[in-house]
Design an enzyme around this catalytic site. Sequence first.
Site, PDB file in Angstrom:
ATOM      1  N   MET A 118     -11.109 -39.307  18.970  1.00  0.00           N
ATOM      2  CA  MET A 118     -10.734 -38.065  20.071  1.00  0.00           C
ATOM      3  C   MET A 118     -11.698 -38.676  21.465  1.00  0.00           C
ATOM      4  O   MET A 118     -11.116 -37.637  22.331  1.00  0.00           O
ATOM      5  CB  MET A 118     -12.247 -36.688  19.926  1.00  0.00           C
ATOM      6  CG  MET A 118     -10.824 -36.149  18.485  1.00  0.00           C
ATOM      7  SD  MET A 118     -11.956 -33.870  17.949  1.00  0.00           S
ATOM      8  CE  MET A 118     -11.428 -33.740  19.544  1.00  0.00           C
ATOM      9  N   GLY A 119     -11.482 -39.996  21.080  1.00  0.00           N
ATOM     10  CA  GLY A 119     -12.441 -40.787  22.766  1.00  0.00           C
ATOM     11  C   GLY A 119     -13.317 -41.640  22.359  1.00  0.00           C
ATOM     12  O   GLY A 119     -12.757 -42.280  21.661  1.00  0.00           O
ATOM     13  N   VAL A 170     -17.133 -43.870  23.646  1.00  0.00           N
ATOM     14  CA  VAL A 170     -18.326 -43.672  23.975  1.00  0.00           C
ATOM     15  C   VAL A 170     -18.650 -45.445  25.228  1.00  0.00           C
ATOM     16  O   VAL A 170     -17.615 -45.939  24.703  1.00  0.00           O
ATOM     17  CB  VAL A 170     -19.485 -44.021  23.068  1.00  0.00           C
ATOM     18  CG1 VAL A 170     -20.699 -43.289  24.108  1.00  0.00           C
ATOM     19  CG2 VAL A 170     -18.973 -42.412  22.822  1.00  0.00           C
ATOM     20  N   LYS A 217     -20.177 -40.867  26.723  1.00  0.00           N
ATOM     21  CA  LYS A 217     -19.328 -40.279  25.728  1.00  0.00           C
ATOM     22  C   LYS A 217     -17.741 -39.088  26.315  1.00  0.00           C
ATOM     23  O   LYS A 217     -18.100 -38.629  27.385  1.00  0.00           O
ATOM     24  CB  LYS A 217     -19.547 -39.004  24.720  1.00  0.00           C
ATOM     25  CG  LYS A 217     -18.388 -39.036  23.691  1.00  0.00           C
ATOM     26  CD  LYS A 217     -19.354 -37.415  22.696  1.00  0.00           C
ATOM     27  CE  LYS A 217     -18.454 -37.605  21.447  1.00  0.00           C
ATOM     28  NZ  LYS A 217     -18.789 -36.642  20.622  1.00  0.00           N
ATOM     29  N   ASP A 256     -21.063 -30.877   9.928  1.00  0.00           N
ATOM     30  CA  ASP A 256     -20.759 -31.831   9.679  1.00  0.00           C
ATOM     31  C   ASP A 256     -21.792 -32.970   8.936  1.00  0.00           C
ATOM     32  O   ASP A 256     -21.575 -34.189   9.895  1.00  0.00           O
ATOM     33  CB  ASP A 256     -19.763 -32.358  10.487  1.00  0.00           C
ATOM     34  CG  ASP A 256     -18.580 -33.727  10.016  1.00  0.00           C
ATOM     35  OD1 ASP A 256     -18.413 -33.394   9.259  1.00  0.00           O
ATOM     36  OD2 ASP A 256     -18.115 -34.624  11.242  1.00  0.00           O
TER      37      ASP A 256
END
Length: 277
Positions: free
Chosen positions: A1-2, A4, A19, A114
Amino acid sequence: MGVVFEGRDERLHREVAVKVINPTYLTHTSSRARFEREARALSGIDDPGVVSIFDYGDIDGGSLFLVMELLRGRDLDRLILSCGRGTPAEVADFLRQAASAMDAAHAAGIIHRDIKPDNFYLLPSQDGFRVKILDFGLARRVEVSDGEITNPGKVVGTPKYMSPEQATGQELDGRTDIYSFAAVAYCALVGRAAVPASSHASALVHIVRRPPPVISDRLPEMPRAVDRAFKWALAKKAKDRPATAGEWVAAFVETLEKVDSDARGWLTPKGLGALAR
């Protein structure tokens, strides 16, 4: 999703982790709300075992950023893959530190949802290692309904480490994290996950229907007190589990750290030992 990045805070003269979220994942208001929720969750927890957040905000082009402390170490999943299971003393140290951080999060009204090996980061230190809990992107405040962020009955998290109530889309409290924490501890001690599943569906069936694993079946040297502790934390019903991570760890950690084992451990040249140089 991205992605860092390693960065530098030019005003405060410190290295940081930045991030940056891929804007394609931020097309819905719920996505942006989840990101902001992660930032608030992290900043609201005061414990050395939770990664520190320094800033967050918008970037031109529709993306968002989160500035955090820069960590140099390895996540528990990679550490187990490269070094195998930890020694009982190392796992005991891990449990003490991680339990403190989890209890701090729960005291702040936040559940992680999670908890898995990837989300525990170990940093080498002079006396062994320090533990940090990462990625509160699925965290939520216990007293507040998710609303549009998470629809009722939606299953979120990582299947092999989910609690039975999480796997079936039920309402959650901090005891779901305790179940997942025990599943992570099993993996740390044994060197592999407690759920021998080849797919998400089979993992969920195993979690909901099969009895919890017995540590001494894999490690005969483990005392019955350790078996009882894992049976307690991995109970199918949340009401049958410990109220806090600290309570669970305190029940058996002193027994655990005294167990003799042939495990190589994580402070080897292949593991955290190389990073401590």
